[in-house]
Design a protein around this motif. Structure first.
Motif: not given
Ligand SMILES: NC(=O)c1ccc[n+]([C@@H]2O[C@H](COP(=O)([O-])OP(=O)(O)OC[C@H]3O[C@@H](n4cnc5c(N)ncnc54)[C@H](O)[C@@H]3O)[C@@H](O)[C@H]2O)c1
Length: 363
Positions: A12-16, A35-38, A72-76, A78-83, A95-98, A124-126, A166-168
């Motif tokens: 539930t961060g920015a892009v969510a 859900t969010d880990h925070t 799925i709006c988590t950092p990249p 986490a995408h594979r496992g959550q998908t 799932v969000e890009k990338p 990829f909304q562009q 931290p993840w960037r």
């Protein structure tokens, strides 16, 4: 047939926020749980968007809610496992890009979708909006002649505070630098318009930021149709722009914007002698800007109607492969990479980690 979609969201961060607004705008979709880990972030988000249920983790959410689709709006990383977890629970994934941190991860996600008979839609909304659809149709129909040469610029500004998250800026958690995180949007639109790529030569640069990954990259991409494109991506450019220019035999197409485009952002300028013909290239009367809203609407409509996903949400590998090839080329000292080089690549299907040339004074 499903009459309404029960959507859940993880991360539930920015892009969510854009996802929540898109769900709210759809007459037959509801956001039933997040859900969010925070936990505090998820609680605040649920209150903001009137979401009835909040869970401590994705497993708990899936077990209790049995949603139709998970956003799925988590950092990249986490995408594979959550998908894969979501497909195992029988829901569709947006799932969000990338879409993943690597091509190998994306392969696993696509295989899991097939095994579960569920859909994998990538944001990829562009690609969306009536202008991109119009230009793509003109190019595909040959109305503008053969496309010849292109430029693709993502010149953005991300300060040190942005990279303090931290993840960037790290290969392990972000998967790549500004090429993967930012340039992929414009590259995806370029490839949506021009089709399959043929070769990529790329270089990675660290110009100013304290990152492990690159803060700028330059690349030359050729397409199977015979177009050559010069691609520049940067996170250190104060006057920001996202821009594509394609010169065809009959016209120059340009789009200049930042995070989304409408008809005003596009132009099609005829070559000498094609002025009269250009009347047939006019953009349609009805305008829809590129955004998350149209993308999720079209994905939800397809899921509800049991029809194939729109092409704005499929082919997740197209731009992801070009990005991967930029990293693979940089790791090979700028040597050209082809699709078959990438398909058999010993490292770059697993990880994009590559040497970055540091041009900061004294480094
Ligand atoms: N399409 C776009 O225009 C666009 C714009 C921004 C970001 N994005 C993409 O969206 C994704 C998220 O970016 P953001 O800017 O919203 O990040 P963010 O840091 O603002 O939000 C990520 C959220 O995920 C949570 N999270 C992290 N790992 C988690 C896990 N394993 N399980 C549950 N929750 C977890 C964090 O607590 C945070 O609330 C990235 O893939 C990013 O590239 C896309």
């Amino acid at each position: 047939m499903t009459t309404s979609l029960r959507c859940a969201l993880v991360g539930t961060g920015a892009v969510a926020n854009l996802h929540a607004l898109a769900v709210a705008a759809h007459p037959r979709a509801d956001l039933v749980a997040v859900t969010d880990h925070t936990r505090s972030a998820a609680d605040a988000f649920a209150e903001r968007y009137d979401v009835p249920a909040v869970y401590d983790d994705l497993d708990g959410l899936l077990a209790a809610e049995d949603p139709d689709v998970v956003l799925i709006c988590t950092p990249p990383g986490a995408h594979r496992g959550q998908t894969i977890t979501v497909f195992a629970a029988g829901a569709h994934v947006v799932v969000e890009k990338p879409p993943a941190s690597s091509l190998a991860e994306l392969d696993e996600m696509r295989a899991a979708a097939v095994a579960a008979d569920r859909e994998l839609a990538v944001v990829f909304q562009q690609r969306t909006g009536t202008a991109a659809a119009h230009v793509r149709r003109l190019l595909h129909d040959g109305a503008l002649g053969r496309p010849l040469i292109a430029t693709c610029e993502t010149l953005w500004y991300r300060g040190t505070d942005y990279f303090a998250v931290p993840w960037r800026g790290k290969w392990a958690t972000e998967g790549g630098g500004t090429t993967l995180g930012h340039g992929i949007h414009q590259l995806d639109l370029l490839a949506f318009l021009l089709g399959d790529w043929a070769t990529v030569r790329g270089e990675l640069w660290r110009l100013d930021r304290e990152t492990e990954t690159e803060d700028a990259s330059t690349a030359t991409v050729t397409f199977a149709s015979g177009v050559v494109a010069q691609v520049t991506t940067s996170a250190v450019s104060p006057r920001e722009v996202s821009a594509i220019r394609i010169d065809t035999q009959k016209a120059t197409i340009t789009v200049e914007h930042l995070y989304g485009h409408g008809h005003d952002n596009w132009s099609i300028s005829p070559a000498p002698g094609f002025e009269e013909e250009s009347a047939a290239w006019a953009f349609p009367q009805n305008e829809e800007r590129s955004d998350h809203g149209p993308l999720l609407r079209d994905v939800f409509d397809a899921l509800l109607d049991g029809t194939p996903l729109p092409d704005t949400a499929t082919a997740p590998a197209r731009s992801f492969e070009i990005v991967a090839a930029i990293y693979a080329s940089a790791a090979a000292g700028g040597a050209p990479i082809t699709p078959s080089d990438l398909a058999n690549h010993p490292t770059h299907r697993q990880s994009f980690a590559s040497p970055v040339t540091d041009l900061r004074p004294g480094r």
